[in-house]
Design an enzyme around this catalytic site. Structure first.
Site, PDB file in Angstrom:
ATOM      1  N   VAL A  62       0.908  -1.135  -0.021  1.00 56.15           N
ATOM      2  CA  VAL A  62       0.015  -0.017   0.102  1.00 56.15           C
ATOM      3  C   VAL A  62       0.651   1.132   0.130  1.00 56.15           C
ATOM      4  CG1 VAL A  62      -1.768   1.257   1.547  1.00 56.15           C
ATOM      5  CG2 VAL A  62      -1.876  -1.064   1.476  1.00 56.15           C
ATOM      6  N   CYS A  63       0.476   2.299  -0.662  1.00 58.24           N
ATOM      7  CA  CYS A  63       0.938   3.581  -0.645  1.00 58.24           C
ATOM      8  C   CYS A  63      -0.107   4.462  -0.868  1.00 58.24           C
ATOM      9  CB  CYS A  63       2.128   3.758  -1.725  1.00 58.24           C
ATOM     10  SG  CYS A  63       1.371   4.005  -3.414  1.00 58.24           S
ATOM     11  N   LEU A  64       0.426   5.898  -1.140  1.00 59.84           N
ATOM     12  CA  LEU A  64      -0.882   6.877  -1.211  1.00 59.84           C
ATOM     13  C   LEU A  64      -1.620   6.653  -2.247  1.00 59.84           C
ATOM     14  CD1 LEU A  64      -1.931   9.549  -0.051  1.00 59.84           C
ATOM     15  CD2 LEU A  64      -0.526  10.852  -1.510  1.00 59.84           C
TER      16      LEU A  64
END
Length: 98
Positions: A62-64
């Site tokens: 997961v990231c932005l």
């Protein structure tokens, strides 16, 4: 590269499914909140933290927005890890945060 939506991740968590979530955002981004139970390793440190990860587990990255997590997923996949990129990242996340 395998992909999963934020909604699919939220649904799995709400069902009580045990997930291994790896959040590769920067520390200042994670201060805003992260998915409950997610492990935070900034993208720039992922390669140096490989020994902290278990190749027998599946990880959701997961990231932005999904870009950095895609890069992390490619790196981990190339090292023999079973990974799935969460498309849309935290911008698409509507679940609770810790």
């Amino acid at each position: 590269m395998k992909e999963i939506t934020a909604k699919e991740v939220e649904t799995l968590l709400n069902k009580g499914t045990q997930l291994n979530i790896l959040d590769v955002r920067e520390a200042d981004e994670v201060k805003e909140g992260k998915i409950s139970g997610a492990v935070h390793i900034p993208l720039g440190l992922v390669e140096y933290k490989l020994q902290d990860l278990d190749k027998s587990k599946e990880y959701i990255i997961v990231c932005l927005s999904g870009g950095r997590s895609g890069r992390a997923a490619q790196l981990l996949e190339s090292k023999g890890f079973n990974v799935t990129n969460m498309t849309g990242g935290m911008l698409a996340w509507q679940g609770t945060l810790e």
